[in-house]
Structures are given as C-alpha cells and as structure tokens.
Design a protein around this motif. Structure first.
Motif, mmCIF file in Angstrom:
data_model
loop_
_atom_site.group_PDB
_atom_site.id
_atom_site.type_symbol
_atom_site.label_atom_id
_atom_site.label_comp_id
_atom_site.label_asym_id
_atom_site.label_seq_id
_atom_site.Cartn_x
_atom_site.Cartn_y
_atom_site.Cartn_z
ATOM 1 N N ASP A 6 0.856 -1.190 0.000
ATOM 2 C CA ASP A 6 0.000 0.000 0.000
ATOM 3 C C ASP A 6 0.891 1.239 0.000
ATOM 4 O OD1 ASP A 6 -2.522 1.213 0.131
ATOM 5 O OD2 ASP A 6 -2.509 1.317 2.305
ATOM 6 N N THR A 26 -1.470 -1.140 -4.044
ATOM 7 C CA THR A 26 -2.603 -0.201 -3.991
ATOM 8 C C THR A 26 -2.051 1.180 -3.671
ATOM 9 O OG1 THR A 26 -2.982 -0.746 -1.662
ATOM 10 C CG2 THR A 26 -4.355 -1.886 -3.267
ATOM 11 N N THR A 27 -2.679 2.191 -4.265
ATOM 12 C CA THR A 27 -2.311 3.567 -3.957
ATOM 13 C C THR A 27 -3.605 4.311 -3.632
ATOM 14 O OG1 THR A 27 -2.583 4.378 -6.220
ATOM 15 C CG2 THR A 27 -0.433 3.449 -5.649
ATOM 16 N N ASN A 28 -3.457 5.516 -3.148
ATOM 17 C CA ASN A 28 -4.616 6.401 -2.993
ATOM 18 C C ASN A 28 -4.105 7.829 -3.155
ATOM 19 O OD1 ASN A 28 -3.761 7.441 -0.429
ATOM 20 N ND2 ASN A 28 -4.585 5.629 0.592
ATOM 21 N N LEU A 31 -1.382 8.862 -0.619
ATOM 22 C CA LEU A 31 -0.082 8.213 -0.846
ATOM 23 C C LEU A 31 0.602 8.808 -2.078
ATOM 24 C CD1 LEU A 31 -1.126 4.487 -0.181
ATOM 25 C CD2 LEU A 31 0.247 5.949 1.314
ATOM 26 N N LYS A 83 -9.534 2.530 -8.734
ATOM 27 C CA LYS A 83 -10.092 2.593 -7.383
ATOM 28 C C LYS A 83 -11.180 3.663 -7.353
ATOM 29 C CE LYS A 83 -7.763 1.993 -3.007
ATOM 30 N NZ LYS A 83 -6.584 2.430 -2.270
ATOM 31 N N SER A 127 -12.540 -2.879 -0.774
ATOM 32 C CA SER A 127 -11.512 -2.634 0.255
ATOM 33 C C SER A 127 -12.100 -2.121 1.566
ATOM 34 C CB SER A 127 -10.504 -1.592 -0.262
ATOM 35 O OG SER A 127 -9.713 -2.134 -1.276
ATOM 36 N N PHE A 129 -11.678 -0.869 5.254
ATOM 37 C CA PHE A 129 -10.575 -0.164 5.923
ATOM 38 C C PHE A 129 -10.541 -0.552 7.409
ATOM 39 C CE2 PHE A 129 -9.205 3.778 3.306
ATOM 40 C CZ PHE A 129 -9.237 3.047 2.136
ATOM 41 N N ARG A 132 -8.924 2.230 10.116
ATOM 42 C CA ARG A 132 -9.733 3.438 10.340
ATOM 43 C C ARG A 132 -10.999 3.133 11.123
ATOM 44 N NH1 ARG A 132 -9.057 7.437 5.085
ATOM 45 N NH2 ARG A 132 -6.919 6.822 4.626
ATOM 46 N N ALA A 163 -7.758 -3.614 3.915
ATOM 47 C CA ALA A 163 -6.969 -2.385 3.745
ATOM 48 C C ALA A 163 -6.879 -1.634 5.066
ATOM 49 C CB ALA A 163 -7.616 -1.510 2.676
ATOM 50 N N SER A 164 -6.106 -0.544 5.040
ATOM 51 C CA SER A 164 -5.874 0.244 6.258
ATOM 52 C C SER A 164 -5.336 -0.661 7.375
ATOM 53 C CB SER A 164 -7.167 0.949 6.688
ATOM 54 O OG SER A 164 -6.953 1.838 7.742
ATOM 55 N N ARG A 166 -2.664 -1.795 10.016
ATOM 56 C CA ARG A 166 -1.764 -0.980 10.847
ATOM 57 C C ARG A 166 -0.668 -1.799 11.526
ATOM 58 N NH1 ARG A 166 -5.311 3.452 11.905
ATOM 59 N NH2 ARG A 166 -5.700 4.137 9.789
ATOM 60 N N THR A 183 -3.554 -5.474 1.897
ATOM 61 C CA THR A 183 -2.622 -4.489 1.361
ATOM 62 C C THR A 183 -1.928 -3.781 2.521
ATOM 63 O OG1 THR A 183 -2.278 -2.702 -0.223
ATOM 64 C CG2 THR A 183 -4.369 -2.633 0.999
HETATM 65 C C1 E4P Z 1 -6.262 1.049 0.753
HETATM 66 O O1 E4P Z 1 -6.411 0.761 -0.393
HETATM 67 C C2 E4P Z 1 -5.848 2.376 1.266
HETATM 68 O O2 E4P Z 1 -4.925 2.937 0.378
HETATM 69 C C3 E4P Z 1 -5.162 2.299 2.601
HETATM 70 O O3 E4P Z 1 -5.081 0.972 3.067
HETATM 71 C C4 E4P Z 1 -5.615 3.276 3.615
HETATM 72 O O4 E4P Z 1 -4.882 3.095 4.793
HETATM 73 P P1 E4P Z 1 -4.773 4.168 5.957
HETATM 74 O O5 E4P Z 1 -6.034 4.117 6.745
HETATM 75 O O6 E4P Z 1 -3.602 3.740 6.767
HETATM 76 O O7 E4P Z 1 -4.588 5.515 5.292
#
Ligand code: E4P
Length: 215
Positions: A6, A26-28, A31, A83, A127, A129, A132, A163-164, A166, A183
């Motif tokens: 990620d 994966t990106t957002n 990132l 995405k 995905s 999260f 979060r 996703a997300s 930690r 991810t």
């Molecule tokens: C997933 O595709 C997101 O890019 C990512 O996992 C978000 O993670 P974060 O809550 O640590 O920002």
C-alpha cells in the motif's frame, strides 16, 4: 491470502518486489501526494515493476468524471485497477466500467451494506478499511469476517482486500478470516519476517558454526 503493498513509493515497491512476496500494489490520492511528483508519471513505472494489479484512484466526484478518469488510468497499463469510492456516483461508474471490462477496486468501505452494493455493481475488488474503523472504536476484523461470510454465502465473485492495515495482528487476523488479499504499508510488511527468537537463534547458529571452524 495474497499480499499487496500500500504505497506509491517506487523504492519501497522495488525492494518489496525483490523480496518476492508481493502480488500487487494499492495507492490512494494521499499516498500519491506524498511522492510530490505527477502521479501519472509514477504510475507506469509502478505498473512495470509489479507483476500484478496496481490500484490507482479517481478523484472526480461525479460518475462521468470518474469514468473518464478510469479510462485514462486503465490505458496506462494492462494491470491498472481503478479505485472508486463507495458513493452512488461511484456505483454507477463501477457498473459502467465493468461493462467495458475495466477492473475496479471499491474503496473506503466501512459496512457490510456498502460492500454488498459494490459487489452488485460489479466491482472486481472491495476494500474494507480495518485500521480506520478500529480508530473510531469499531472492529475492522469483525467487519472483514462479516464480508467473508457474506460473499461466501451469496457466492459473490468480488475479492476482498483487507486495507488500512496498521500492525501484525491485522495481517494475521485478516489471513485467518479468509480475506483474498491484504494491502500493507511497507513498514508492516518489513516487520512480518521478524521475531526475537529468530534473530537470537540465527546469532547462536552462526556463533556455534564459527567456533567449530576455529577449532
Ligand atoms: C487502501 O487501499 C488504502 O490505500 C489504505 O489501506 C488506507 O490506509 P490508511 O487508513 O492507513 O490511510
């Protein structure tokens, strides 16, 4: 469970690809912004480095804009997955893109119902999260377990990307819950190989071996 990275950082991706355990990226927008470069310049390089899907996110809020952006992103490389946020505009875009054969990853998912909508619209990936949701006192892993059960019960082909993420426990629990993919930030992936007993054991093995060869 497959492991995606990620990040939009090319060096992190290059290193993880060399480790031989990465199946996608994966990106957002957050990132991508961290890299302080035009994302459309970085994306082709990421797609070349990775032998697997690379998620790149749209930033439009209306379905027309999302579809237009999605077509541009999908034209960058064969392994681009678009995405899309879980909104009504997003669902409309996902449906249309599925009809065009463009793969999608529906993002910012926090409930079973959102995931169900994404699957019905024809998303390739969804995905949830985890981190979060934990941050606001919910349980990311409980959500993931519900999604795995839902998709199995109704035989929905959409794949779940945890996703997300930690920490290590998220990775373990996601794998045991049956997520198709997790991810991970580079930091979490790097930590996965470590255990104090592994390090201590290795030191001991090498010390014993050296002692033998010095005799
Ligand atoms: C997933 O595709 C997101 O890019 C990512 O996992 C978000 O993670 P974060 O809550 O640590 O920002």
């Amino acid at each position: 469970m497959k492991l995606f990275l990620d990040t939009a950082n090319v060096e992190e991706i290059r290193e993880a690809v060399q480790w031989g355990v990465i199946d996608g990226v994966t990106t957002n927008p957050t990132l991508a912004a961290r890299e302080k470069k035009d994302f459309l310049e970085i994306l082709p390089e990421i797609c070349r480095l990775v032998d697997g899907p690379v998620s790149a996110e749209v930033i439009s809020e209306d379905w027309q804009g999302m579809v237009e952006e999605a077509r541009q992103l999908a034209a960058v490389a064969d392994n681009v997955v678009v995405k899309i946020p879980v909104t009504w505009a997003g669902m409309q875009a996902v449906k249309l893109l599925a009809g065009e054969g463009i793969e999608t990853n529906v993002t910012l998912v926090f409930t079973v119902n959102q995931a169900l909508l994404a699957a019905r619209a024809g998303a390739t990936y969804v995905s949830p999260f985890l981190g979060r949701l934990d941050d606001i006192g919910g349980s990311g892993i409980a959500l993931l377990e519900d999604l795995v059960a839902l998709f199995k019960q109704h035989q929905l082909p959409t794949r779940i990307i945890a996703a997300s993420i930690r920490h290590q426990e998220h990775v373990t629990r996601a794998a045991l819950a049956g997520a198709s993919i997790a991810t991970l930030p580079h930091r979490v992936l790097k930590q996965m190989v470590k255990h104090p007993l592994t390090e201590r054991g290795l030191e001991q093995f090498l010390a014993d071996w050296r002692q033998l060869s010095e005799q």
